[in-house]
Design a protein around this motif. Structure first.
Motif, PDB file in Angstrom:
ATOM      1  N   LEU A 223     -54.877 -32.453 -53.232  1.00 35.53           N
ATOM      2  CA  LEU A 223     -56.250 -32.935 -52.505  1.00 35.53           C
ATOM      3  C   LEU A 223     -57.064 -31.799 -52.080  1.00 35.53           C
ATOM      4  N   SER A 224     -56.616 -30.504 -51.979  1.00 32.47           N
ATOM      5  CA  SER A 224     -57.672 -29.605 -51.566  1.00 32.47           C
ATOM      6  C   SER A 224     -58.652 -29.328 -52.681  1.00 32.47           C
ATOM      7  N   ARG A 225     -58.454 -29.715 -53.814  1.00 34.65           N
ATOM      8  CA  ARG A 225     -59.393 -29.615 -54.879  1.00 34.65           C
ATOM      9  C   ARG A 225     -60.666 -30.154 -54.402  1.00 34.65           C
ATOM     10  N   ILE A 226     -60.849 -31.098 -53.671  1.00 39.93           N
ATOM     11  CA  ILE A 226     -62.070 -31.870 -53.629  1.00 39.93           C
ATOM     12  C   ILE A 226     -62.325 -31.518 -51.907  1.00 39.93           C
ATOM     13  N   GLY A 227     -61.718 -30.487 -51.451  1.00 35.31           N
ATOM     14  CA  GLY A 227     -62.110 -29.799 -50.010  1.00 35.31           C
ATOM     15  C   GLY A 227     -61.307 -30.376 -48.845  1.00 35.31           C
ATOM     16  N   SER A 228     -60.648 -31.344 -49.000  1.00 35.37           N
ATOM     17  CA  SER A 228     -59.746 -31.793 -47.907  1.00 35.37           C
ATOM     18  C   SER A 228     -58.458 -31.002 -47.887  1.00 35.37           C
ATOM     19  N   GLU A 229     -58.866 -29.599 -47.517  1.00 37.49           N
ATOM     20  CA  GLU A 229     -57.596 -28.454 -47.526  1.00 37.49           C
ATOM     21  C   GLU A 229     -56.949 -28.511 -46.547  1.00 37.49           C
ATOM     22  N   TYR A 230     -57.129 -28.858 -45.480  1.00 37.25           N
ATOM     23  CA  TYR A 230     -56.293 -28.704 -44.124  1.00 37.25           C
ATOM     24  C   TYR A 230     -55.917 -30.065 -43.588  1.00 37.25           C
ATOM     25  N   VAL A 231     -54.873 -30.415 -43.567  1.00 33.05           N
ATOM     26  CA  VAL A 231     -54.528 -31.545 -42.845  1.00 33.05           C
ATOM     27  C   VAL A 231     -54.251 -31.142 -41.445  1.00 33.05           C
ATOM     28  N   ARG A 232     -55.113 -31.778 -40.516  1.00 31.91           N
ATOM     29  CA  ARG A 232     -55.029 -31.467 -38.963  1.00 31.91           C
ATOM     30  C   ARG A 232     -54.203 -32.663 -38.407  1.00 31.91           C
ATOM     31  N   PHE A 233     -53.160 -32.098 -37.464  1.00 31.81           N
ATOM     32  CA  PHE A 233     -52.503 -33.127 -36.790  1.00 31.81           C
ATOM     33  C   PHE A 233     -53.034 -33.384 -35.324  1.00 31.81           C
ATOM     34  N   THR A 234     -54.358 -33.120 -35.384  1.00 30.03           N
ATOM     35  CA  THR A 234     -54.826 -33.273 -34.020  1.00 30.03           C
ATOM     36  C   THR A 234     -56.009 -34.068 -34.255  1.00 30.03           C
ATOM     37  N   PRO A 235     -56.426 -35.324 -33.349  1.00 31.73           N
ATOM     38  CA  PRO A 235     -57.492 -36.063 -33.941  1.00 31.73           C
ATOM     39  C   PRO A 235     -58.936 -35.223 -33.426  1.00 31.73           C
ATOM     40  N   ARG A 236     -58.697 -34.189 -32.753  1.00 29.44           N
ATOM     41  CA  ARG A 236     -59.956 -33.376 -32.255  1.00 29.44           C
ATOM     42  C   ARG A 236     -60.511 -32.514 -33.364  1.00 29.44           C
ATOM     43  N   GLN A 237     -59.817 -32.103 -34.285  1.00 31.40           N
ATOM     44  CA  GLN A 237     -60.212 -31.340 -35.437  1.00 31.40           C
ATOM     45  C   GLN A 237     -60.405 -32.028 -36.808  1.00 31.40           C
ATOM     46  N   SER A 238     -60.334 -33.203 -36.836  1.00 24.36           N
ATOM     47  CA  SER A 238     -60.422 -33.902 -38.153  1.00 24.36           C
ATOM     48  C   SER A 238     -61.510 -34.815 -38.350  1.00 24.36           C
ATOM     49  N   ASP A 239     -61.827 -35.103 -39.685  1.00 16.90           N
ATOM     50  CA  ASP A 239     -62.979 -35.910 -39.809  1.00 16.90           C
ATOM     51  C   ASP A 239     -62.568 -37.338 -40.106  1.00 16.90           C
ATOM     52  N   VAL A 240     -61.400 -37.349 -41.112  1.00 13.77           N
ATOM     53  CA  VAL A 240     -61.010 -38.859 -41.649  1.00 13.77           C
ATOM     54  C   VAL A 240     -59.627 -39.093 -40.929  1.00 13.77           C
ATOM     55  N   LEU A 241     -59.751 -40.435 -40.346  1.00 19.12           N
ATOM     56  CA  LEU A 241     -58.562 -40.872 -39.801  1.00 19.12           C
ATOM     57  C   LEU A 241     -57.740 -41.868 -40.972  1.00 19.12           C
ATOM     58  N   LEU A 242     -56.646 -41.506 -41.260  1.00 19.64           N
ATOM     59  CA  LEU A 242     -56.071 -41.831 -42.461  1.00 19.64           C
ATOM     60  C   LEU A 242     -54.969 -42.827 -41.914  1.00 19.64           C
ATOM     61  N   VAL A 243     -55.098 -44.091 -42.083  1.00 18.56           N
ATOM     62  CA  VAL A 243     -53.930 -45.147 -41.576  1.00 18.56           C
ATOM     63  C   VAL A 243     -53.112 -45.429 -42.551  1.00 18.56           C
ATOM     64  N   ALA A 244     -51.656 -44.742 -42.723  1.00 13.82           N
ATOM     65  CA  ALA A 244     -51.053 -44.942 -43.841  1.00 13.82           C
ATOM     66  C   ALA A 244     -49.762 -45.691 -43.297  1.00 13.82           C
ATOM     67  N   GLY A 245     -49.896 -47.081 -43.202  1.00 10.59           N
ATOM     68  CA  GLY A 245     -48.622 -47.726 -42.816  1.00 10.59           C
ATOM     69  C   GLY A 245     -48.646 -49.031 -42.052  1.00 10.59           C
ATOM     70  N   THR A 246     -47.674 -49.513 -41.670  1.00 12.54           N
ATOM     71  CA  THR A 246     -47.624 -50.948 -40.864  1.00 12.54           C
ATOM     72  C   THR A 246     -48.198 -50.512 -39.568  1.00 12.54           C
ATOM     73  N   ILE A 247     -48.887 -51.342 -38.873  1.00  7.14           N
ATOM     74  CA  ILE A 247     -49.368 -51.183 -37.425  1.00  7.14           C
ATOM     75  C   ILE A 247     -48.860 -52.226 -36.767  1.00  7.14           C
ATOM     76  N   SER A 248     -48.061 -51.988 -35.939  1.00  8.95           N
ATOM     77  CA  SER A 248     -47.483 -53.250 -35.078  1.00  8.95           C
ATOM     78  C   SER A 248     -48.364 -53.323 -33.361  1.00  8.95           C
ATOM     79  N   TYR A 249     -48.220 -54.359 -33.055  1.00 11.50           N
ATOM     80  CA  TYR A 249     -48.881 -54.552 -31.692  1.00 11.50           C
ATOM     81  C   TYR A 249     -48.313 -53.824 -30.801  1.00 11.50           C
ATOM     82  N   LYS A 250     -47.184 -53.282 -30.699  1.00  7.56           N
ATOM     83  CA  LYS A 250     -47.095 -52.180 -29.633  1.00  7.56           C
ATOM     84  C   LYS A 250     -47.807 -50.650 -29.929  1.00  7.56           C
ATOM     85  N   GLN A 251     -48.158 -50.583 -31.252  1.00  6.11           N
ATOM     86  CA  GLN A 251     -48.846 -49.156 -31.886  1.00  6.11           C
ATOM     87  C   GLN A 251     -50.334 -49.314 -31.539  1.00  6.11           C
ATOM     88  N   ALA A 252     -50.751 -50.540 -31.539  1.00  4.17           N
ATOM     89  CA  ALA A 252     -52.328 -50.796 -31.560  1.00  4.17           C
ATOM     90  C   ALA A 252     -53.002 -50.010 -30.541  1.00  4.17           C
TER      91      ALA A 252
END
Lengths: 211, 198
Positions: A51-80
């Motif tokens: 994915l870093s070919r198009i510039g998405s080099e770093y996967v940031r594991f903090t919401p404060r440093q990232s631009d795209v929130l990628l929701v991958a998976g089932t979201i339950s009501y407890k997680q909402a």
């Protein structure tokens, strides 16, 4: 000032172009992976697809440093609430990708515990189908997002934001003024009462001494 | 295998479940359940030292069923006599939703009983920490009951506050908690500023 900024001219459009160029080519994703789609995202990130070919080099594991929130998976009501809080912690500009059937529509979990699509909680920019979706599909979603970002106007958004802020400040100052007026009115009423009481006391004393 | 069922029948007034075709299943009266399980676990001829699973059953829409509405099914396995398995079943009526707990005998019963309580509303008497385990705290009703509409969804307003539980667990392990944390509810206006809820 805000009216002038809304009209496009040479300076604003070239600034828009520069800002959008910077944003499209450094989209840092923040993976919120809860199911098998996150595994597909891992394979998108590493050597074979890269994915870093198009510039998405770093996967940031903090919401404060990232631009795209990628929701991958089932979201339950407890997680909402957790997902919503994550989205609110992200700094502007922010975009959301719903990856896979579960995040887009709840998938085949048509039951009491699963959120039927994350668009019930947060706004979504791009949806990806598939269960799980392939890395190629993910790449196409990223290209779509880049196209969308290129159409955005930074100056226009800024003008709107400034307008909103001004309105908010005006409303707050008016509210504060009204509160101060009410407070002053209460205080004057109290003082008047106090003075009348004192007067009555003095009158009573004077009568007593007369007698 | 037959000997286990015979002993349970003679000692605890149990009955063989005729509907179970593939495994040894015994229906035990509720008042003898704890004694029967204790016997199964500790008796040298039995030694069922593992509680495999614990599940609730709702017979509301079950065809040709007579008797109480709910049941709790316990599956036991013996690690010392390989291949030995037995299943106990307790019938629970809707008027009296109480079953004695097994947490003092099997540690694995703790979360399993919490799950059955969460999904069916069956109360386990003597359980140390009977709370919901899968559904969130604001959930109303018990979703695996047959009269709960399967697609009825319920929103949760805030995240669960789990830090007191964590501190308790750390204290049990011998750690010392210097400062207790309090739940901070976000001020509604500040929380909503720049949010999509507006």
């Amino acid at each position: 000032m805000s009216n002038e900024a809304e009209k496009p001219n040479f300076i604003t459009t070239s600034l828009d172009f520069l800002v959008n160029w910077g944003r499209t080519n450094s989209l840092w994703p923040f993976p919120y992976g809860t199911a098998c789609c996150a595994i597909e995202f891992m394979s998108t990130e590493v050597g074979r697809y890269d994915l870093s070919r198009i510039g998405s080099e770093y996967v940031r594991f903090t919401p404060r440093q990232s631009d795209v929130l990628l929701v991958a998976g089932t979201i339950s009501y407890k997680q909402a609430p957790i997902l919503k809080r994550m989205y609110e912690q992200m700094a502007e500009p922010r975009w959301v990708i719903a990856m896979g059937a579960c995040a887009s529509s709840g998938g085949f979990y048509d039951c009491y515990c699963t959120v039927p699509g994350i668009d019930h909680i947060i706004p979504v920019d791009v949806y990806i189908g598939g269960c799980p979706s392939r890395p190629e599909a993910f790449f196409e979603a990223m290209f779509d997002l880049q196209k969308k970002i290129k159409d955005e106007s930074y100056m226009k958004q800024r003008a709107e934001r400034v307008k909103d802020q001004l309105e908010m400040i005006k409303a707050k100052t008016e509210q504060a003024k009204a509160e101060a007026r009410e407070f002053a009115r209460e205080k004057t009423a109290e003082l008047k009462e106090f003075v009348t009481e004192k007067e009555q006391e003095l009158v009573k004393k004077a009568q007593f001494w007369k007698e | 295998m037959e000997s286990v069922i015979d002993i349970l029948e003679s000692k605890f007034g149990a009955k063989r479940d005729a509907s179970a075709k593939w495994d040894a299943c015994v229906v035990v009266p509720k008042e003898y359940l704890h004694n029967a399980v204790e016997f199964l676990k500790n008796d040298p001829s039995m030694q069922f030292d593992m509680l495999l699973d614990l599940a609730g059953i709702d017979y509301l829409t079950y065809p040709n069923h007579e008797g109480p509405r709910f049941a709790v099914s316990y599956a036991f396995k013996s690690m010392k006599n390989p291949g030995r398995r037995v299943r106990l079943k307790v019938l629970v009526s809707e008027a009296d939703l109480k079953v004695p707990t097994l947490t003092d005998l099997y540690a694995s019963a703790n979360w399993l009983e919490r799950e059955v309580y969460d999904q069916f509303g069956i109360v386990f008497e003597g359980h140390p920490d009977l709370r919901r385990i899968l559904n969130h705290v604001e959930f109303v009703g018990h979703p695996l009951r047959k009269d709960y509409p399967a697609q009825k969804r319920q929103w949760l307003s805030t995240t669960d506050f789990l830090i007191p539980e964590l501190e308790k667990r750390l204290e049990d392990k011998g750690y010392k908690v210097i400062q207790r944390s309090k739940e901070i509810m976000p001020v509604e206006e500040e929380y909503l500023e720049g949010s999509i809820r507006e």
